[in-house]
Design a protein around this motif. Structure first.
Motif, PDB file in Angstrom:
ATOM      1  N   GLU A 211       0.819  -1.214   0.000  1.00  0.00           N
ATOM      2  CA  GLU A 211       0.000   0.000   0.000  1.00  0.00           C
ATOM      3  C   GLU A 211       0.853   1.264   0.000  1.00  0.00           C
ATOM      4  N   ASP A 212       2.023   1.209   0.636  1.00  0.00           N
ATOM      5  CA  ASP A 212       2.907   2.376   0.652  1.00  0.00           C
ATOM      6  C   ASP A 212       3.426   2.694  -0.749  1.00  0.00           C
ATOM      7  N   PHE A 213       3.793   1.669  -1.504  1.00  0.00           N
ATOM      8  CA  PHE A 213       4.256   1.885  -2.872  1.00  0.00           C
ATOM      9  C   PHE A 213       3.106   2.342  -3.766  1.00  0.00           C
ATOM     10  N   ARG A 214       1.944   1.723  -3.602  1.00  0.00           N
ATOM     11  CA  ARG A 214       0.781   2.099  -4.412  1.00  0.00           C
ATOM     12  C   ARG A 214       0.383   3.548  -4.151  1.00  0.00           C
ATOM     13  N   ASP A 215       0.335   3.951  -2.878  1.00  0.00           N
ATOM     14  CA  ASP A 215      -0.089   5.308  -2.546  1.00  0.00           C
ATOM     15  C   ASP A 215       0.926   6.338  -3.036  1.00  0.00           C
ATOM     16  N   ALA A 216       2.213   6.005  -2.969  1.00  0.00           N
ATOM     17  CA  ALA A 216       3.226   6.926  -3.472  1.00  0.00           C
ATOM     18  C   ALA A 216       3.089   7.118  -4.975  1.00  0.00           C
ATOM     19  N   LEU A 217       2.791   6.034  -5.709  1.00  0.00           N
ATOM     20  CA  LEU A 217       2.576   6.154  -7.150  1.00  0.00           C
ATOM     21  C   LEU A 217       1.369   7.030  -7.450  1.00  0.00           C
ATOM     22  N   ARG A 218       0.300   6.857  -6.685  1.00  0.00           N
ATOM     23  CA  ARG A 218      -0.889   7.678  -6.900  1.00  0.00           C
ATOM     24  C   ARG A 218      -0.584   9.151  -6.660  1.00  0.00           C
ATOM     25  N   ARG A 219       0.188   9.461  -5.624  1.00  0.00           N
ATOM     26  CA  ARG A 219       0.551  10.852  -5.349  1.00  0.00           C
ATOM     27  C   ARG A 219       1.405  11.428  -6.473  1.00  0.00           C
ATOM     28  N   SER A 220       2.298  10.588  -7.013  1.00  0.00           N
ATOM     29  CA  SER A 220       3.199  11.088  -8.056  1.00  0.00           C
ATOM     30  C   SER A 220       2.447  11.467  -9.319  1.00  0.00           C
ATOM     31  N   ARG A 221       1.301  10.833  -9.550  1.00  0.00           N
ATOM     32  CA  ARG A 221       0.568  11.080 -10.791  1.00  0.00           C
ATOM     33  C   ARG A 221      -0.259  12.355 -10.741  1.00  0.00           C
ATOM     34  N   THR A 222      -0.361  12.969  -9.571  1.00  0.00           N
ATOM     35  CA  THR A 222      -1.086  14.242  -9.454  1.00  0.00           C
ATOM     36  C   THR A 222      -0.160  15.434  -9.634  1.00  0.00           C
ATOM     37  N   LYS A 223       1.116  15.179  -9.814  1.00  0.00           N
ATOM     38  CA  LYS A 223       2.100  16.245 -10.004  1.00  0.00           C
ATOM     39  C   LYS A 223       3.225  15.713 -10.886  1.00  0.00           C
ATOM     40  N   SER A 224       4.115  16.590 -11.276  1.00  0.00           N
ATOM     41  CA  SER A 224       5.253  16.160 -12.089  1.00  0.00           C
ATOM     42  C   SER A 224       6.281  15.513 -11.169  1.00  0.00           C
ATOM     43  N   ALA A 225       6.055  14.249 -10.852  1.00  0.00           N
ATOM     44  CA  ALA A 225       6.888  13.572  -9.860  1.00  0.00           C
ATOM     45  C   ALA A 225       7.111  12.123 -10.259  1.00  0.00           C
ATOM     46  N   ALA A 226       8.080  11.507  -9.604  1.00  0.00           N
ATOM     47  CA  ALA A 226       8.350  10.082  -9.750  1.00  0.00           C
ATOM     48  C   ALA A 226       8.607   9.511  -8.361  1.00  0.00           C
ATOM     49  N   VAL A 227       8.340   8.222  -8.207  1.00  0.00           N
ATOM     50  CA  VAL A 227       8.633   7.546  -6.946  1.00  0.00           C
ATOM     51  C   VAL A 227      10.026   6.942  -7.086  1.00  0.00           C
ATOM     52  N   ALA A 228      10.991   7.566  -6.426  1.00  0.00           N
ATOM     53  CA  ALA A 228      12.385   7.122  -6.539  1.00  0.00           C
ATOM     54  C   ALA A 228      13.130   7.541  -5.284  1.00  0.00           C
ATOM     55  N   TYR A 229      14.063   6.716  -4.853  1.00  0.00           N
ATOM     56  CA  TYR A 229      14.772   6.953  -3.599  1.00  0.00           C
ATOM     57  C   TYR A 229      16.061   6.150  -3.600  1.00  0.00           C
ATOM     58  N   ARG A 230      17.013   6.553  -2.754  1.00  0.00           N
ATOM     59  CA  ARG A 230      18.262   5.829  -2.613  1.00  0.00           C
ATOM     60  C   ARG A 230      18.286   5.100  -1.278  1.00  0.00           C
ATOM     61  N   HIS A 231      19.134   4.080  -1.202  1.00  0.00           N
ATOM     62  CA  HIS A 231      19.240   3.255   0.000  1.00  0.00           C
ATOM     63  C   HIS A 231      20.544   3.588   0.721  1.00  0.00           C
ATOM     64  N   GLU A 232      20.487   3.627   2.039  1.00  0.00           N
ATOM     65  CA  GLU A 232      21.627   4.114   2.807  1.00  0.00           C
ATOM     66  C   GLU A 232      22.806   3.154   2.818  1.00  0.00           C
ATOM     67  N   ARG A 233      22.539   1.866   2.875  1.00  0.00           N
ATOM     68  CA  ARG A 233      23.634   0.905   3.012  1.00  0.00           C
ATOM     69  C   ARG A 233      24.548   0.885   1.780  1.00  0.00           C
ATOM     70  N   GLY A 234      25.802   0.591   2.038  1.00  0.00           N
ATOM     71  CA  GLY A 234      26.763   0.306   0.976  1.00  0.00           C
ATOM     72  C   GLY A 234      27.540  -0.938   1.364  1.00  0.00           C
ATOM     73  N   ARG A 235      28.158  -1.591   0.385  1.00  0.00           N
ATOM     74  CA  ARG A 235      28.966  -2.795   0.654  1.00  0.00           C
ATOM     75  C   ARG A 235      30.241  -2.703  -0.173  1.00  0.00           C
ATOM     76  N   THR A 236      31.384  -2.713   0.517  1.00  0.00           N
ATOM     77  CA  THR A 236      32.668  -2.623  -0.164  1.00  0.00           C
ATOM     78  C   THR A 236      33.119  -4.013  -0.609  1.00  0.00           C
ATOM     79  N   MET A 237      33.588  -4.079  -1.840  1.00  0.00           N
ATOM     80  CA  MET A 237      33.985  -5.355  -2.423  1.00  0.00           C
ATOM     81  C   MET A 237      35.312  -5.839  -1.838  1.00  0.00           C
ATOM     82  N   ASP A 238      35.286  -7.032  -1.244  1.00  0.00           N
ATOM     83  CA  ASP A 238      36.487  -7.647  -0.694  1.00  0.00           C
ATOM     84  C   ASP A 238      36.773  -8.949  -1.431  1.00  0.00           C
ATOM     85  N   ASP A 239      37.819  -9.661  -1.000  1.00  0.00           N
ATOM     86  CA  ASP A 239      38.217 -10.891  -1.691  1.00  0.00           C
ATOM     87  C   ASP A 239      37.111 -11.941  -1.698  1.00  0.00           C
TER      88      ASP A 239
END
Length: 359
Positions: A211-239
């Protein structure tokens, strides 16, 4: 007359002698050149692999995929599984890893994969049977030493014959003999006029449920918007990520474990298995959603090298929500995921459809 087959006839450990022998020795090659592949060819990949709980848990732990349904029996049964299955990223990486010796061990860029579909759940102890069919070959218009090959691959349960996963992938493959090219004009895309028309606003969902994804999409369609976000975690490549995980899936491509061979390559060092990079990016995304089941992936592409010491981050755009697809307690969400490195350079992108829990 000297018997050269006698054990003491040649001191192979003598440096000068060994150098001479090495220069004269024929190399027993692995893998196939582009000329080997013809449309319609069927290849059966041996030896196969036995999926294990340890392998699945090692993959999940190293790539930050912490979904409890693949670790704990109680969580698995709540999700509708008989017991904890192997993680789908591990299954896909094993199926593809098995194919490398026959298809792409000679090297060449992994250009992309599409039509990735999971047909059945795989459990620890499953023995894999994997086969591929050549569905396309063509000349690279920019690289005379390479051709481009596309295969359809199927991973099955060796005992029951049931299909577990299927996909289509495309690689550049070295040619035995270079060919003439047109300088790359056939592979160049026209530059867009003025660039893309970007949204004025980016909206993030308020939570992790369907429902959170669906509602965000509905909000985006009422304005010039997109549902997009970045994730905080990162992972450094090791052996372990760059060499250990691909070798555990029988991926023998020299790009992942032979630093000597890769020293003079464009990357300058061994590089990460694409499925490791992909799985880390998806893990970042899954940590911010209530994933129920994975369905399919499309248009997966790998844009740049990931080497030892690089850090992989994730970015997600929500494309569609379908509340009529799936069980009563989940809905289908289609995402576009992008993995990027510490320089904000995209290294992977793909479209994913997953079932996400309802509230």
């Amino acid at each position: 007359m000297t018997d050269w087959s006698a054990p003491d006839a040649i001191d192979c450990a003598d440096e000068s002698t060994f150098e001479t022998l090495l220069d004269r020795a024929e190399t027993r090659e692995k893998g196939h050149y582009f000329e080997f592949f013809e449309n319609g060819d069927e290849l059966v990949h041996d030896p196969g692999l036995r999926l294990s709980q340890h392998g699945s848990e090692q993959w999940m732990g190293q790539t930050l995929n912490h979904d409890p349904a693949y670790w704990r029996p109680d969580a698995a049964r709540e999700r509708g599984f008989d017991d904890p299955p192997v993680h789908p990223d591990y299954l896909l990486a094993c199926v593809m890893g098995i194919t490398v010796e026959d298809l792409s061990e000679k090297g060449g860029y992994f250009l992309g994969r599409t039509n990735v579909e999971f047909h059945r759940t795989a459990y620890p102890g499953t023995e894999l049977a994997v086969s591929s069919r050549v569905v396309g070959t063509r000349t690279s218009s920019s690289r005379p030493n390479y051709g481009i090959v596309t295969w359809e691959t199927e991973g099955r349960d060796r005992v029951t014959g049931e299909t577990l996963v299927t996909y289509e992938r495309t690689n550049m493959i070295p040619r035995r003999e270079p060919t003439a090219t047109d300088g790359g004009t056939a592979e160049k895309h026209p530059e867009p006029d003025g660039g893309p028309d970007l949204p004025e606003t980016l909206i993030a969902p308020d939570g992790e449920y369907f429902e959170d994804f669906r509602d965000a999409l509905r909000r985006s369609r009422t304005k010039s918007a997109a549902v997009a976000y970045r994730h905080e975690r990162g992972r450094t490549m090791d052996d372990q990520l760059v060499a250990g995980l691909p070798l555990a899936t029988l991926n023998t491509a020299r790009q992942h474990h032979n630093r000597d061979e890769m020293a003079d390559s464009p990357s300058g060092d061994i590089v990460a298995y694409g499925d490791v990079t992909r799985s880390i990016a998806l893990a970042h995304a899954r940590s911010d959603e209530a994933t129920y089941r994975e369905r399919r992936f499309d248009d997966e592409r790998f844009h740049s090298f990931v080497t030892l010491g690089d850090t992989v981050y994730g970015f997600t755009r929500v494309l569609d929500c379908d509340g009529d697809s799936g069980p009563d307690d989940a809905g289908a969400v289609t995402f576009e995921h992008v993995a990027f490195n510490q320089h904000s350079t995209p290294v992977y992108s793909g479209r994913r459809t997953a079932l996400v829990h309802r509230q």
